[in-house]
Design a protein around this motif. Structure first.
Motif, mmCIF file in Angstrom:
data_model
loop_
_atom_site.group_PDB
_atom_site.id
_atom_site.type_symbol
_atom_site.label_atom_id
_atom_site.label_comp_id
_atom_site.label_asym_id
_atom_site.label_seq_id
_atom_site.Cartn_x
_atom_site.Cartn_y
_atom_site.Cartn_z
ATOM 1 N N LEU A 72 -23.949 -2.655 20.601
ATOM 2 C CA LEU A 72 -24.788 -1.912 21.550
ATOM 3 C C LEU A 72 -24.109 -1.834 22.916
ATOM 4 O O LEU A 72 -24.166 -0.795 23.581
ATOM 5 N N ALA A 73 -23.473 -2.923 23.333
ATOM 6 C CA ALA A 73 -22.793 -2.927 24.630
ATOM 7 C C ALA A 73 -21.674 -1.903 24.672
ATOM 8 O O ALA A 73 -21.411 -1.283 25.713
ATOM 9 N N ALA A 74 -21.010 -1.705 23.542
ATOM 10 C CA ALA A 74 -19.915 -0.742 23.492
ATOM 11 C C ALA A 74 -20.401 0.683 23.730
ATOM 12 O O ALA A 74 -19.609 1.555 24.097
ATOM 13 N N LYS A 75 -21.702 0.938 23.530
ATOM 14 C CA LYS A 75 -22.272 2.264 23.732
ATOM 15 C C LYS A 75 -22.882 2.437 25.121
ATOM 16 O O LYS A 75 -23.436 3.488 25.429
ATOM 17 N N ARG A 76 -22.820 1.384 25.937
ATOM 18 C CA ARG A 76 -23.454 1.415 27.245
ATOM 19 C C ARG A 76 -22.414 1.326 28.361
ATOM 20 O O ARG A 76 -21.255 1.013 28.129
ATOM 21 N N GLN A 77 -22.893 1.545 29.582
ATOM 22 C CA GLN A 77 -22.037 1.438 30.751
ATOM 23 C C GLN A 77 -22.734 0.578 31.799
ATOM 24 O O GLN A 77 -23.951 0.399 31.771
ATOM 25 N N GLY A 78 -21.962 0.047 32.729
ATOM 26 C CA GLY A 78 -22.516 -0.618 33.899
ATOM 27 C C GLY A 78 -23.314 -1.863 33.579
ATOM 28 O O GLY A 78 -22.940 -2.702 32.755
ATOM 29 N N GLU A 79 -24.461 -1.975 34.238
ATOM 30 C CA GLU A 79 -25.279 -3.188 34.150
ATOM 31 C C GLU A 79 -25.792 -3.442 32.738
ATOM 32 O O GLU A 79 -25.790 -4.585 32.268
ATOM 33 N N GLU A 80 -26.226 -2.390 32.041
ATOM 34 C CA GLU A 80 -26.732 -2.572 30.679
ATOM 35 C C GLU A 80 -25.646 -3.146 29.778
ATOM 36 O O GLU A 80 -25.919 -3.994 28.918
ATOM 37 N N ARG A 81 -24.434 -2.695 29.950
ATOM 38 C CA ARG A 81 -23.308 -3.209 29.157
ATOM 39 C C ARG A 81 -23.117 -4.709 29.401
ATOM 40 O O ARG A 81 -22.962 -5.493 28.450
ATOM 41 N N GLU A 82 -23.162 -5.128 30.673
ATOM 42 C CA GLU A 82 -22.992 -6.534 31.011
ATOM 43 C C GLU A 82 -24.114 -7.388 30.430
ATOM 44 O O GLU A 82 -23.882 -8.500 29.928
ATOM 45 N N ILE A 83 -25.337 -6.884 30.488
ATOM 46 C CA ILE A 83 -26.482 -7.631 29.966
ATOM 47 C C ILE A 83 -26.349 -7.828 28.462
ATOM 48 O O ILE A 83 -26.586 -8.925 27.935
ATOM 49 N N LEU A 84 -25.961 -6.792 27.761
ATOM 50 C CA LEU A 84 -25.830 -6.886 26.306
ATOM 51 C C LEU A 84 -24.700 -7.831 25.909
ATOM 52 O O LEU A 84 -24.823 -8.597 24.943
ATOM 53 N N PHE A 85 -23.605 -7.800 26.643
ATOM 54 C CA PHE A 85 -22.522 -8.754 26.355
ATOM 55 C C PHE A 85 -22.987 -10.192 26.618
ATOM 56 O O PHE A 85 -22.604 -11.127 25.896
ATOM 57 N N ALA A 86 -23.802 -10.383 27.656
ATOM 58 C CA ALA A 86 -24.326 -11.725 27.936
ATOM 59 C C ALA A 86 -25.242 -12.201 26.810
ATOM 60 O O ALA A 86 -25.231 -13.382 26.442
ATOM 61 N N LEU A 87 -26.042 -11.283 26.251
ATOM 62 C CA LEU A 87 -26.882 -11.638 25.100
ATOM 63 C C LEU A 87 -26.016 -12.026 23.902
ATOM 64 O O LEU A 87 -26.320 -12.991 23.193
ATOM 65 N N ALA A 88 -24.952 -11.282 23.669
ATOM 66 C CA ALA A 88 -24.046 -11.605 22.559
ATOM 67 C C ALA A 88 -23.419 -12.987 22.761
ATOM 68 O O ALA A 88 -23.284 -13.770 21.803
ATOM 69 N N GLU A 89 -23.068 -13.304 23.992
ATOM 70 C CA GLU A 89 -22.483 -14.616 24.276
ATOM 71 C C GLU A 89 -23.496 -15.732 23.997
ATOM 72 O O GLU A 89 -23.148 -16.786 23.442
ATOM 73 N N ALA A 90 -24.769 -15.497 24.369
ATOM 74 C CA ALA A 90 -25.806 -16.493 24.118
ATOM 75 C C ALA A 90 -26.011 -16.717 22.624
ATOM 76 O O ALA A 90 -26.162 -17.864 22.168
ATOM 77 N N GLU A 91 -26.008 -15.629 21.846
ATOM 78 C CA GLU A 91 -26.150 -15.774 20.389
ATOM 79 C C GLU A 91 -24.946 -16.525 19.815
ATOM 80 O O GLU A 91 -25.081 -17.273 18.839
ATOM 81 N N GLY A 92 -23.784 -16.340 20.411
ATOM 82 C CA GLY A 92 -22.610 -17.088 19.983
ATOM 83 C C GLY A 92 -22.782 -18.590 20.220
ATOM 84 O O GLY A 92 -22.349 -19.410 19.397
ATOM 85 N N ARG A 93 -23.418 -18.969 21.329
ATOM 86 C CA ARG A 93 -23.689 -20.394 21.595
ATOM 87 C C ARG A 93 -24.646 -20.961 20.548
ATOM 88 O O ARG A 93 -24.492 -22.081 20.084
ATOM 89 N N HIS A 94 -25.652 -20.160 20.193
ATOM 90 C CA HIS A 94 -26.593 -20.616 19.160
ATOM 91 C C HIS A 94 -25.876 -20.800 17.825
ATOM 92 O O HIS A 94 -26.146 -21.759 17.089
#
Length: 363
Positions: free
Chosen positions: A38-60
């Motif tokens: 999803l982040a790859a389809k977004r730009q700017g702030e939304e892209r950063e937020i989605l990458f941060a969510l992916a990072e959190a799921e990686g921690r889980h």
């Protein structure tokens, strides 16, 4: 046999624990992949937020890998739902995918699982709100056109099914039923398109009338700082007197001759949608819905067979549109689908009975 995670000193997990942890691991990895796509389809702030969510799921995911230890085994396939979401995210990256992801986050079992940390359970609850907010941005951008499309489709389905069945029940021939259905399609689609155009255009004009005047800022240099009539403007917009006076004084003190500081006072019209876009969507979707109940008659079916096929096709379409609205609104799709079906079939049944009564009376 399952072994305890290295270095923990804990008893080895049960086979049921291992199976559950491996499922959790597969789903966490799938969610990380989903947000990355999803982040790859977004730009700017939304892209950063989605990458941060992916990072959190990686921690889980790392948490479950640590618990599993030597029992991590080969990666399991995630659920069908997760695989479908990843595929849709790669192709579309739309608000539809975000809405489905929101529902997936809401179903997290971590709050009731002693092996998931409190932080992980809290993360999942917050992730639901983050995804809901991202989906809301998309809903706002598409609200005008989407509303017209959904309303147009449902109106076409229900009104033309009711019209066709009502006329057909009166005993007229197939040619008359088809002519009536096509006339209803054209009349309804044109009416819906024109109505949506006028509605959206009028709404935009009303909001534009509430925007600050484009020339009012030119009076600022000549205002009496002590009297400061500008404070009345802010009070009229709903500010308390003290706050209005402070804002007015700040506005005069920082006035530079441009209108950049006035932009925050202007109302955003983007979420209303385009009048032409709403009209075209309404016309096309009404027509696409209204043609469905006419199809059996176009293919030569008559009598009860035509009625059953028309009602069945419209029922499927009603459930699909109802489920789509449910998903996009974050509600249960099945209940919305059944509600749409009950309303559409109820209206059609009423007109069909009236048509039977009218045909009997005339006969």
């Amino acid at each position: 046999m399952p072994t305890a995670p290295s270095g923990t000193g804990a008893p080895p997990p049960s086979p049921a624990d291992v199976r559950r942890w491996r499922r959790y691991l597969a789903e966490e990895r799938a969610e990380a992949a989903l947000y990355t796509r999803l982040a790859a389809k977004r730009q700017g702030e939304e892209r950063e937020i989605l990458f941060a969510l992916a990072e959190a799921e990686g921690r889980h995911a790392a948490h479950w890998v640590g618990l599993l230890g030597d029992d991590v085994g080969r990666p399991l396939r995630p659920s069908v739902r997760s695989r479908l979401l990843i595929r849709l995210a790669g192709r579309f990256g739309s608000v539809f995918v975000l809405a489905l992801a929101q529902r997936a986050e809401a179903r997290s079992a971590y709050a009731d699982d002693e092996h998931a940390t409190a932080a992980m359970a809290a993360d999942e609850r917050i992730h639901e709100e983050v995804v809901r907010s991202l989906a809301e941005r998309g809903r706002a951008r598409m609200s005008g056109t989407f509303r017209a499309a959904v309303f147009g489709m449902n109106d076409g389905l229900v009104s033309n099914l009711a019209l066709v069945l009502g006329i057909g029940a009166s005993g007229v021939d197939n040619a008359t039923i088809m002519l009536t259905g096509i006339a209803g399609l054209l009349a309804g689609a044109l009416s819906m398109g024109a109505g949506e155009f006028v509605s959206v255009r009028s709404q935009r004009e009303l909001l534009e009338a509430s925007n600050p005047s484009p020339t009012a800022h030119t009076a600022l240099p000549d205002l009496d700082v002590n009297a400061n009539e500008l404070a009345l403007v802010y009070r009229a917009r709903g500010m308390p007197e003290s706050e209005a006076r402070a804002k007015a004084e700040e506005r005069i003190a920082t006035y530079s001759g441009d209108r950049s500081s006035d932009r925050s006072d202007a109302r955003d019209h983007e979420e209303i949608g385009s009048a032409w876009g709403a009209a075209l969507s309404s016309f096309c979707f009404f027509a696409s819905g209204a043609i469905i109940p006419v199809l059996p008659y176009l293919f030569g079916l008559t009598g009860l067979a035509a009625v059953v096929v028309a009602a069945g096709l419209v029922g499927i379409a009603l459930m699909l549109t109802g489920a789509t609205v449910g998903i996009l609104s974050g509600a249960a799709p099945l209940s919305r689908a059944l509600r749409q079906l009950a309303i559409g079939w109820g209206a059609a049944a009423a007109t069909y009975v009236l048509g039977l009564l009218f045909g009997t009376t005339v006969g």
